[in-house]
Structures are given as structure tokens and as C-alpha cells.
Motif scaffolding. Structure first.
Motif, PDB file in Angstrom:
ATOM      1  N   ARG A   5       2.129  -6.394 -12.016  1.00 25.63           N
ATOM      2  CA  ARG A   5       2.525  -7.812 -12.016  1.00 25.63           C
ATOM      3  C   ARG A   5       2.977  -8.264 -10.618  1.00 25.63           C
ATOM      4  N   ALA A   6       2.931  -9.589 -10.400  1.00 21.75           N
ATOM      5  CA  ALA A   6       3.496 -10.150  -9.178  1.00 21.75           C
ATOM      6  C   ALA A   6       4.997  -9.919  -9.213  1.00 21.75           C
ATOM      7  N   GLN A   7       5.592  -9.587  -8.067  1.00 21.72           N
ATOM      8  CA  GLN A   7       7.010  -9.241  -8.075  1.00 21.72           C
ATOM      9  C   GLN A   7       7.625  -9.458  -6.704  1.00 21.72           C
ATOM     10  N   ALA A   8       8.950  -9.638  -6.740  1.00 22.50           N
ATOM     11  CA  ALA A   8       9.705  -9.695  -5.481  1.00 22.50           C
ATOM     12  C   ALA A   8      10.459  -8.379  -5.365  1.00 22.50           C
ATOM     13  N   VAL A   9      10.299  -7.693  -4.236  1.00 26.16           N
ATOM     14  CA  VAL A   9      11.018  -6.430  -4.023  1.00 26.16           C
ATOM     15  C   VAL A   9      11.860  -6.564  -2.760  1.00 26.16           C
ATOM     16  N   LEU A  10      12.911  -5.740  -2.683  1.00 26.18           N
ATOM     17  CA  LEU A  10      13.809  -5.792  -1.532  1.00 26.18           C
ATOM     18  C   LEU A  10      13.617  -4.520  -0.711  1.00 26.18           C
ATOM     19  N   VAL A  11      13.178  -4.683   0.532  1.00 25.95           N
ATOM     20  CA  VAL A  11      13.032  -3.541   1.439  1.00 25.95           C
ATOM     21  C   VAL A  11      14.365  -3.331   2.135  1.00 25.95           C
ATOM     22  N   GLU A  12      14.916  -2.128   2.017  1.00 25.16           N
ATOM     23  CA  GLU A  12      16.211  -1.836   2.638  1.00 25.16           C
ATOM     24  C   GLU A  12      16.009  -0.735   3.665  1.00 25.16           C
ATOM     25  N   VAL A  13      16.371  -1.028   4.902  1.00 22.85           N
ATOM     26  CA  VAL A  13      16.190  -0.060   5.991  1.00 22.85           C
ATOM     27  C   VAL A  13      17.563   0.381   6.482  1.00 22.85           C
ATOM     28  N   LEU A  14      17.745   1.689   6.598  1.00 20.97           N
ATOM     29  CA  LEU A  14      18.953   2.256   7.188  1.00 20.97           C
ATOM     30  C   LEU A  14      18.615   2.621   8.622  1.00 20.97           C
ATOM     31  N   LEU A  15      19.412   2.126   9.562  1.00 19.95           N
ATOM     32  CA  LEU A  15      19.066   2.249  10.975  1.00 19.95           C
ATOM     33  C   LEU A  15      20.239   2.900  11.700  1.00 19.95           C
ATOM     34  N   ALA A  42       0.818  -1.208   0.000  1.00 19.73           N
ATOM     35  CA  ALA A  42       0.000   0.000   0.000  1.00 19.73           C
ATOM     36  C   ALA A  42       0.855   1.262   0.000  1.00 19.73           C
ATOM     37  N   ASP A  43       2.207   1.112  -0.008  1.00 14.29           N
ATOM     38  CA  ASP A  43       3.106   2.263   0.079  1.00 14.29           C
ATOM     39  C   ASP A  43       2.786   3.099   1.324  1.00 14.29           C
ATOM     40  N   PRO A  95      -4.072  -5.658 -10.116  1.00 12.22           N
ATOM     41  CA  PRO A  95      -4.382  -4.730 -11.213  1.00 12.22           C
ATOM     42  C   PRO A  95      -4.546  -3.317 -10.661  1.00 12.22           C
ATOM     43  N   GLY A  96      -3.989  -2.355 -11.362  1.00 16.72           N
ATOM     44  CA  GLY A  96      -4.150  -0.961 -10.955  1.00 16.72           C
ATOM     45  C   GLY A  96      -3.036  -0.441 -10.087  1.00 16.72           C
ATOM     46  N   ARG A  97      -2.136  -1.338  -9.635  1.00 15.18           N
ATOM     47  CA  ARG A  97      -1.025  -0.823  -8.813  1.00 15.18           C
ATOM     48  C   ARG A  97      -0.061  -0.054  -9.717  1.00 15.18           C
TER      49      ARG A  97
END
Lengths: 128, 167
Positions: free
Chosen positions: B154-164, B75-76, B145-147
Motif C-alpha cells: 500500500r501507499a504509505q508514509a514512513v519516517l527515516v531516522e538517521v543517527l549521526l 528499494a531498501d 504491488p509486490g513490495r
């Protein structure tokens, strides 16, 4: 050695032993920071969390295998994992699966995972 | 005529010489002074803490539902992500909460390009000189649909990167 008083030799000797004892204790304190550093660097360098996360992502991929196949996104998601790993994690990642096999009465797919980041190499075949 | 008087003085002299030699050796071999910040021990602890927080957020409450992390990323929702992440990693068993801060990016593949989406901008404690650590977590998004964020529907793999970092 005329006129030199030799009383109290035991006290002198014990003083020497106490000094040596303190010296070795100081040496231990001196080394402790170095020990902590090598341990911490070892932990930081070994990509334990990266490998665990990659495995769980690949298992997510196989959890969704059916829907992804129906919609034709299998190759897309695989390419996401492989290329983002190379770009952002400096790791060569590849994984593939074989035909499902009967493992103790359950039909499981052999999934082979390869991970190499230049320092640590990890390979496994897991029935999932 | 050799006599054996003064043996202890000789021994003492030898011992003093050895101690002085060892002291000189230690002084000369100590070319740098280690402080706890040099040793990466806090970095290791911070990295493990961040990875554990992301793993907690990526664990669904019940089998078959979506994890909080996947929901936020899909949902960003940067505000929800920040509030949950910081409440987990600043929580302490007793006393005042910890003072950790974070920013986050999401990396995705768009065709032949790897792109970054700034999920959560750093707050005003960020000066660029912090000793920050980076922790990451893979998230698999279903096709929707609509994203319009990331690589689209499309279905996808994303990488969440957090700087801490600790302010």
C-alpha cells in the motif's frame, strides 16, 4: 602615617584601573561559554526542522491526493503520519482540508495543520 | 586632631578588599567548569548538518521525478543511501574529508503497530558511547504491488531516522 612615601600615586591609581579592566575582560570570557550553550539549547529544543519536514510531507500527501483517493489509501497515509509522529517524535499531529476554493483564479484547498510536542505548538492554514 | 594624610592608602585598601571579595564570589559560584562538549554547540551543528543532508537527498532533480531518498528507501538500498549521505555530510570545501558515521532506521505503521526496519546497521566505530544526534525525514512511498518491506504494497508514509556521530 609618618615616614610613608606618597610618591607615585597616579601610577598606583592607573594600576588599579588596569586591574579592573582585566577583571571585566575575564568576566566576558567566563560568560561566553554560557551564552553559546543557551543559544545551542534554544536551537536544539525548537523543532524547526521537524515542522518544516512535516509540512513538506503533508504537501506530498496533497500532491498525491488524486491517486491516493482512487486507490483508497488516503486514510492509511494520514494515519501513518499521525501515529508515527506520536510514537517517534512525541508530537501530536493532525491535519485536515476543506473544499477547494477560488484563490486568485486558482482552485486551492485550505489545509489546516496542527503540531504540538509539549513545548512548541504550531498551527497554520495554508491554501494548497 | 584628624589629619588627611594617607588617603590613597585607605582607598587602596578598600579597592583590594573589593577585588578579593569578587574573586571569592566567583570561585565559590563556579561549581562546574564548562567545556565546549558540555554546551551542545557541536550537537546543534551536527543536527543541522544532518537535516540539511536529508533535505538535499529528498529534493528531486526535476519536477515530477522521485527524490534519491525516496528511491533508496523504496528499494531498501542501504549501500546507495549510505554512500550518498556520507559523501554529502563529509564533504568539505578544502582539506581532508570529515569523519562522520551513521546508522539508519525506517519507522512504519503495520496495522495497529509501529514497527522499525533497520535500514543501515552502524559500522564498527559504534561503541554506544558516542554523542550521537538523531535526524529524521518523512518519505511518502507510492503503492507498489509486490513490495514486501515496510507495510507491504500500500501507499504509505514512513519516517527515516538517521543517527549521526563523529568518530
Amino acid at each position: 602615617m609618618a615616614c610613608m612615601n606618597e610618591d607615585g600615586q597616579w601610577i598606583v591609581l592607573m594600576g588599579l584601573l588596569a586591574a579592573l579592566g582585566l577583571f571585566f575582560l575575564a568576566l566576558i570570557i567566563n560568560q561566553s561559554a554560557l551564552v553559546g550553550q543557551t543559544t545551542a539549547e534554544g536551537v536544539l529544543e525548537f523543532p524547526k526542522n521537524d515542522i518544516r519536514d512535516l509540512r513538506s510531507e503533508i504537501f506530498d500527501y496533497y500532491d498525491d491526493y488524486g491517486p491516493l483517493q482512487t486507490l483508497g489509501y488516503l486514510d492509511d497515509v494520514e494515519e501513518d503520519i499521525v501515529r508515527i509522529s506520536l510514537e517517534r517524535k512525541n508530537a501530536v499531529v493532525y491535519f485536515w482540508d476543506g473544499p477547494p476554493q477560488d484563490v486568485s483564479g486558482r482552485l486551492l484547498r485550505p489545509v489546516t495543520i496542527h503540531y504540538y510536542n509539549g513545548v512548541t505548538e504550531y498551527d497554520e492554514t495554508v491554501y494548497y | 586632631m584628624v589629619n588627611d594624610a594617607g588617603q590613597l592608602y585607605t582607598m587602596e585598601g578598600v579597592a583590594a578588599g573589593v577585588i578579593m571579595l569578587l574573586t571569592v564570589y566567583i570561585v565559590i559560584s563556579t561549581t562546574s567548569i564548562y567545556t565546549p562538549g558540555d554546551t551542545h554547540i557541536p550537537d546543534m551543528q551536527l543536527e543541522q548538518l544532518g537535516s540539511d543532508v536529508l533535505a538535499m537527498m529528498d529534493t528531486p532533480d526535476t519536477n515530477g521525478t522521485k527524490s534519491a531518498l525516496e528511491t533508496f528507501v523504496n528499494a531498501d538500498d542501504d549501500a546507495g543511501f549510505e554512500s550518498m549521505f556520507l559523501s554529502y555530510c563529509n564533504a568539505k570545501a578544502s582539506g581532508a574529508a570529515d569523519d562522520l558515521h551513521m546508522s539508519a532506521n525506517v519507522t512504519y505503521r503495520d496495522g495497529n503497530l509501529i514497527k522499525e526496519h533497520q535500514f543501515l546497521a552502524p559500522d564498527n566505530t559504534w561503541t554506544g558511547r558516542e554523542s550521537a544526534v538523531r535526524v529524521t525525514r518523512w518519505v511518502q512511498l507510492d503503492s507498489q504491488p509486490g513490495r514486501t518491506t515496510y507495510a507491504g504494497a500500500r501507499a504509505q508514509a514512513v519516517l527515516v531516522e538517521v543517527l549521526l556521530w563523529r568518530a
